[in-house]
Enzyme design. Structure first.
Site, mmCIF file in Angstrom:
data_model
loop_
_atom_site.group_PDB
_atom_site.id
_atom_site.type_symbol
_atom_site.label_atom_id
_atom_site.label_comp_id
_atom_site.label_asym_id
_atom_site.label_seq_id
_atom_site.Cartn_x
_atom_site.Cartn_y
_atom_site.Cartn_z
ATOM 1 N N THR A 176 -13.487 -0.984 4.895
ATOM 2 C CA THR A 176 -12.794 -0.580 3.412
ATOM 3 C C THR A 176 -12.014 0.625 3.330
ATOM 4 O O THR A 176 -12.190 1.336 4.353
ATOM 5 C CB THR A 176 -14.101 -0.729 2.565
ATOM 6 O OG1 THR A 176 -14.754 -1.842 2.652
ATOM 7 C CG2 THR A 176 -13.620 -0.385 1.332
ATOM 8 N N ASP A 205 -9.908 -1.511 -1.839
ATOM 9 C CA ASP A 205 -8.800 -2.564 -1.471
ATOM 10 C C ASP A 205 -9.996 -3.945 -1.700
ATOM 11 O O ASP A 205 -11.103 -3.946 -2.136
ATOM 12 C CB ASP A 205 -8.695 -2.437 -0.190
ATOM 13 C CG ASP A 205 -9.625 -2.561 1.039
ATOM 14 O OD1 ASP A 205 -9.804 -3.345 1.821
ATOM 15 O OD2 ASP A 205 -10.873 -2.063 0.632
ATOM 16 N N ARG A 235 -10.340 -6.577 1.132
ATOM 17 C CA ARG A 235 -10.738 -7.327 2.139
ATOM 18 C C ARG A 235 -11.929 -6.873 2.862
ATOM 19 O O ARG A 235 -12.470 -5.836 2.738
ATOM 20 C CB ARG A 235 -9.635 -6.957 3.039
ATOM 21 C CG ARG A 235 -9.740 -7.555 4.556
ATOM 22 C CD ARG A 235 -8.961 -7.226 5.555
ATOM 23 N NE ARG A 235 -7.816 -7.421 5.466
ATOM 24 C CZ ARG A 235 -6.347 -7.407 6.046
ATOM 25 N NH1 ARG A 235 -6.840 -6.579 7.365
ATOM 26 N NH2 ARG A 235 -5.367 -7.792 5.906
ATOM 27 N N LYS A 295 -15.195 -5.057 -4.692
ATOM 28 C CA LYS A 295 -15.953 -4.071 -4.068
ATOM 29 C C LYS A 295 -16.393 -2.972 -5.207
ATOM 30 O O LYS A 295 -16.987 -2.126 -4.831
ATOM 31 C CB LYS A 295 -15.236 -3.410 -3.188
ATOM 32 C CG LYS A 295 -14.820 -4.234 -1.904
ATOM 33 C CD LYS A 295 -14.276 -3.517 -0.936
ATOM 34 C CE LYS A 295 -13.689 -4.535 0.181
ATOM 35 N NZ LYS A 295 -12.800 -3.741 1.216
ATOM 36 N N GLY A 347 -19.393 -0.727 3.886
ATOM 37 C CA GLY A 347 -20.333 -0.988 4.656
ATOM 38 C C GLY A 347 -20.722 -2.582 4.880
ATOM 39 O O GLY A 347 -19.717 -3.178 4.722
ATOM 40 N N SER A 392 -13.567 2.552 6.368
ATOM 41 C CA SER A 392 -13.064 2.875 7.567
ATOM 42 C C SER A 392 -11.779 3.366 7.434
ATOM 43 O O SER A 392 -11.049 3.988 8.373
ATOM 44 C CB SER A 392 -13.111 1.534 8.265
ATOM 45 O OG SER A 392 -12.468 0.613 7.463
ATOM 46 N N ASP A 452 -5.131 1.045 8.263
ATOM 47 C CA ASP A 452 -6.551 0.693 8.943
ATOM 48 C C ASP A 452 -6.479 -1.001 8.946
ATOM 49 O O ASP A 452 -6.165 -1.421 7.939
ATOM 50 C CB ASP A 452 -7.750 0.940 7.888
ATOM 51 C CG ASP A 452 -8.915 0.814 8.293
ATOM 52 O OD1 ASP A 452 -9.819 0.445 7.535
ATOM 53 O OD2 ASP A 452 -9.429 0.838 9.550
ATOM 54 N N SER A 496 -8.976 -2.713 6.132
ATOM 55 C CA SER A 496 -8.874 -2.945 4.772
ATOM 56 C C SER A 496 -7.394 -3.581 4.723
ATOM 57 O O SER A 496 -6.399 -3.484 5.340
ATOM 58 C CB SER A 496 -8.360 -1.225 4.223
ATOM 59 O OG SER A 496 -9.332 -0.710 4.777
#
Lengths: 280, 166
Positions: free
Chosen positions: A44, A60, A62, A76, A90, A172, A209, A212
Site C-alpha cells: 500500500t 490507495d 489496490r 483501506k 500490511g 510499501s 510502487d 499500490s
C-alpha cells in the site's frame, strides 16, 4: 482407558493445533516444497497530514495477493470512532479485524462513559494488542483523529511501536510518498493545500510502487465532522471491456438429448388438520 | 539424539536427523514459561483421537515435539491470562501490601468456582466482571468461542472424571 475421551474445555482465542502440521508440510519433501498460500496483502501507500483544522488521511485502493491484484477498489481507511479513522497497511485481514476490534472496544467505552474516545486511547489499545502477538499480526496502521485535546496523527507498527508525528506515510510505497511530504509539508496548512499534498503523496506512491495503484481515497477529519471522499481521484487507466463476452443461447450445439422419467412411488399420505383462527 | 541447551545465552533447538522437520526457535525464555505454565494438553503425549501418534497432524513423535510447542506464540498465549494476573498482583502487592492481592485472589477463587456441569461451557460472568474484561472485546471473544465449539465431551465420563469416580 476411557480417559482419552475426557476433553479439556476448548480454549478461546487463537488455535495452534495445525502449526506442527504446517511445519511438517513445509519442510517435508526436498523436491516439491509445499508452500503455504500467501495471505492477501494491501501492499500500500497510506499517508496522513495534520493541518490547521484537523487531519487528512489518504490511501490507495489496490490489494495484492502475491503478484496478482486481488481487489481494485479496496477500502483501506477504516472507521474507528466518529472522530477517529485509521489507514491500514500490511496483511489485509489483520488490519481489517484489528481495526474492527478496536472500534468495538471504543464504542463500548463511549457507551459506558458517555464521552467521545480520544486518539491516545485507540493507540494504547492497539499497542497492547499488537505487542501481545509479537508482530504475528501484520498490521501497520496510521491513526488520525480530532478529539477534545486537538488533532493527532499516530502510527502503530506490527510489533507495537508507536510514533506521533505531524505527517506520515506507511506501506510499501511510503518512500516516494514520504519524499513528497518532506518536500512540501508546512505547519498549519489550509484544507485544499493539505488535500492536494496528501493526494500527490499517494500518487507518487502509486507511480513508483508496484503494490499500490488504482484510485486514491481521502478522509478529512475535523471537529465538526468527517468527510470521506471515496474516490478522490480515479485512476485514468481504468479499462473498459472492449466487447460483450456473454455467449448467446444456442452457441453450443446440442448433440443428443435423452429424457428419463423418474418414477415416484406414493408411500404414505397423512392429513393434518390446521388450527385456523376462526375455529374456537 | 536431540540436543537441548539450557537457557544460558541465545540457544536453539536442533534435531539431528536431516529430514526431521524443525523450527529453529529462540528458546531463551521458554524454560521459565514452561515452568509455571498450565499443562498443555496435546503436547504430551502426542495422542490422536484413537490414542496413537497422529503422524499426519503432529509429525513423527520425538522428545522435542513433546517438550516444546512449534509455534512461538503458543506458550505465551496459553499462559497469557495467568501471567497478566501474576504481574498485576505482584505490582499491587508492592504498592499496597500483601493483603490487597490476597483479598482480590480470594474473590477470584470464589468466582472461578461458579461453573456449570463439567461438559457445559460457562459464561464466567462473575470472573469477567472482577477482571474488568466484561467490557472489552479481544480475539478470545471472537475466535474459538467455547460456547460454539463443535465438540462436546461425553457428559457421563466428564462428570465422573470431575467427581473422581472415574
Amino acid at each position: 482407558m476411557a480417559l482419552s475421551c475426557v476433553l479439556e474445555p476448548a480454549l478461546s482465542g487463537f488455535n495452534f493445533e495445525n502449526s506442527t502440521r504446517n511445519i511438517v508440510l513445509e519442510n517435508g519433501s526436498e523436491e516439491g516444497k509445499i508452500k503455504a498460500p500467501k495471505p492477501m496483502k494491501t501492499g500500500t501507500t497510506i499517508a496522513g497530514v495534520v493541518y490547521k483544522d484537523g487531519v487528512v488521511l489518504g490511501a490507495d485502493t489496490r490489494a495484492t495477493s502475491d503478484e496478482v491484484v486481488a481487489d481494485k477498489m479496496c477500502a483501506k481507511i477504516h472507521y474507528i470512532a466518529p472522530n477517529i479513522y485509521c489507514c491500514g497497511a500490511g496483511t489485509a485481514a489483520d488490519t481489517e479485524k484489528t481495526t474492527e476490534i478496536l472500534s468495538s472496544n471504543l464504542t463500548i467505552f463511549s457507551m459506558n462513559s458517555g464521552r467521545n474516545p480520544r486518539v491516545v486511547m485507540a493507540v494504547n489499545i492497539l499497542q497492547d494488542m499488537l505487542f501481545r502477538y509479537r508482530g504475528m499480526i501484520g498490521a501497520h496502521l496510521i491513526l488520525g483523529g480530532v478529539d477534545c485535546t486537538g488533532s493527532h496523527l499516530y502510527t502503530v507498527g506490527p510489533y507495537g511501536s508507536m510514533d506521533k508525528v505531524p505527517y506520515l506515510a506507511m506501506g510499501s510505497g511510503n518512500l516516494p510518498a514520504m519524499g513528497i511530504l518532506e518536500d512540501r509539508f508546512k505547519a498549519n496548512m489550509d484544507l485544499e493545500e493539505a488535500k492536494s499534498l496528501v493526494s500527490d503523496a499517494i500518487h507518487a506512491g502509486i507511480m513508483s510502487d508496484l503494490g499500490s495503484g488504482n484510485n486514491i481515497d481521502l478522509c478529512v477529519i475535523t471537529k465538526e465532522g468527517v468527510d470521506y471522499i471515496r474516490p478522490h481521484k480515479e485512476s485514468p487507466f481504468n479499462y473498459k471491456r472492449q466487447a460483450k463476452y456473454k455467449y448467446k443461447p444456442g452457441t453450443t450445439p446440442v448433440l443428443t438429448k435423452t429424457v428419463t422419467q423418474v418414477e415416484l412411488e406414493l408411500l404414505d399420505e397423512t392429513v393434518q388438520m390446521m388450527e385456523t383462527a376462526g375455529s374456537s | 539424539m536431540i540436543t537441548v541447551f539450557p537457557e544460558t545465552d541465545r540457544k536453539y533447538i536442533y534435531a539431528d536427523r536431516k529430514d526431521e522437520p524443525s523450527l529453529k526457535m529462540n528458546t531463551r525464555g521458554l524454560r521459565s514459561q514452561l515452568k509455571d505454565s498450565v499443562p498443555v494438553t496435546g503436547l504430551c503425549p502426542q495422542a490422536g483421537p484413537y490414542g496413537v501418534q497422529d503422524s499426519l497432524r503432529r509429525g513423527f513423535s520425538s522428545v522435542k515435539n513433546e517438550l516444546l510447542p512449534s509455534h512461538p506464540l503458543e506458550l505465551s498465549e496459553k499462559n497469557f491470562q495467568f501471567n497478566q494476573d501474576k504481574m498485576n498482583f505482584n505490582t499491587l502487592r508492592n504498592i499496597q501490601g500483601l493483603h490487597a492481592p490476597l483479598k482480590l485472589q480470594m474473590e477470584y477463587r470464589a468466582a472461578k468456582q461458579i461453573q456449570r456441569l463439567p461438559f457445559l461451557p460457562s459464561s464466567n460472568l462473575a470472573l469477567d466482571t472482577l477482571r474488568g474484561s466484561d467490557d472489552t472485546i479481544g480475539f478470545e471473544d471472537i475466535l474459538n468461542d467455547p460456547i460454539q465449539s463443535e465438540m462436546m465431551g461425553d457428559p457421563h465420563i466428564m462428570t465422573e472424571y470431575k467427581l473422581g469416580i472415574l
